[in-house]
Design an enzyme around this catalytic site. Structure first.
Site, short mmCIF file in Angstrom:
data_model
loop_
_atom_site.label_atom_id
_atom_site.label_comp_id
_atom_site.label_asym_id
_atom_site.label_seq_id
_atom_site.Cartn_x
_atom_site.Cartn_y
_atom_site.Cartn_z
N CYS A 1 0.85 -1.20 0.00
CA CYS A 1 0.00 0.00 0.00
C CYS A 1 0.88 1.25 0.00
O CYS A 1 1.67 1.45 0.94
CB CYS A 1 -0.91 -0.01 1.22
SG CYS A 1 -1.89 1.49 1.44
N CYS B 1 0.34 3.44 3.11
CA CYS B 1 0.95 2.83 4.28
C CYS B 1 2.45 3.06 4.31
O CYS B 1 3.04 3.30 5.37
CB CYS B 1 0.64 1.33 4.32
SG CYS B 1 -1.12 0.92 4.37
#
Length: 278
Positions: free
Chosen positions: A56, A59
């Site tokens: 991600c 993230c």
């Protein structure tokens, strides 16, 4: 003829390189890793938990801020943790993670979803100023320790296990995709059949049918209801018999009364006839 090189020269050069190279000391991360085995530690104390995935981009951008925030954990008296949803699918289902990254605050078993800015300063203010009190906690029905969320966790783990088996069939065993699907279809049918048989067995044990249900005194309950028509018929027959017997008795009495009178008449008539003949 050139003199052979001394074997000590390479060793000395290597030592000089090691001494002159800049030293980098790896610092241990203050972020704790939460798994399916230790997630119940979140139920005690105060925590900030990040749910992330390595692939991600958001993230990845949050990781430096989260690591810096974890360095303040001891001063703020809070535990900072993270969960890799790709490695812990059960926790992903237990906390209903639908977006990445997701941050939760937990205080003595009460979970609240953090939805503010994702910077170190904002995290510190959220904890130090107790801004989490203005957020409604997650309902106990949807808490990670509830039966509902435990079932969700089991389903997520089952789905991950099925995916792992699918990859094993295709990559390691060399089965085609349709072959893997066929195996899962047969397994689903067999498991459904076994589950149905188990349910029927339990239902038969808990609620037996009337044919097999023991009846220690079956006639005591049936006599009052089933014997009523029989009793009525018997009473009617008895009444008819009584009427017939009464009629017969009356007839007998009538014949007995008429018999002496006729005999007397015959006797009285007999001498009179004799006198007439004479």
């Amino acid at each position: 003829m050139a003199a052979p090189a001394s074997p000590l020269v390479p060793v000395v050069v290597l030592m000089l390189l090691l001494c002159g190279a800049p030293r980098t000391h790896g610092r241990r991360s203050d972020v704790r890793v939460i798994t399916d085995e230790n997630w119940r530690d979140l139920l005690e104390g105060e925590w900030m938990i990040e749910f992330f995935a390595p692939w991600c981009p958001a993230c990845q951008n949050l990781q430096p801020e989260w690591e810096s925030f974890a360095e303040w954990g001891e001063d703020l008296e809070i535990n900072v943790a993270k969960v890799d949803v790709t490695e812990q699918p059960g926790l992903s289902g237990r906390f209903i993670i639908t977006a990445l990254p997701t941050v939760y605050h937990c205080k003595d078993g009460e979970f609240r979803r953090y939805q503010g800015p994702r910077t170190k300063k904002d995290f510190i203010n959220f904890v130090s100023e107790k801004e989490w009190k203005s957020i409604e906690p997650v309902s106990s029905w949807f808490g990670p320790g509830s039966i509902l969320m435990s079932s969700m966790s089991a389903l997520f783990q089952l789905s991950m296990w099925i995916r792992t088996c699918h990859n094993y069939f295709i990559e390691d065993l060399g089965l085609p995709v349709w072959g893997s699907y066929t195996v899962f279809a047969l397994a689903t049918l067999l498991s459904g059949l076994l589950l149905g048989l188990c349910m029927i067995f339990l239902a038969d044990c808990l609620c037996p049918s009337r044919r097999h249900r023991p009846q220690p005194y079956p006639f005591k309950k049936l006599l009052p209801e089933s014997s009523q028509p029989l009793r009525k018929v018997e009473e009617e027959h008895e009444a008819d018999d009584a009427d017939v017997s009464e009629e017969e008795a009356e007839r007998k009495e009538g014949t007995n009364k008429d018999f002496p009178q006729s005999a007397i008449r015959q006797r009285s008539v007999g001498p009179s006839l004799a006198t007439d003949k004479s």
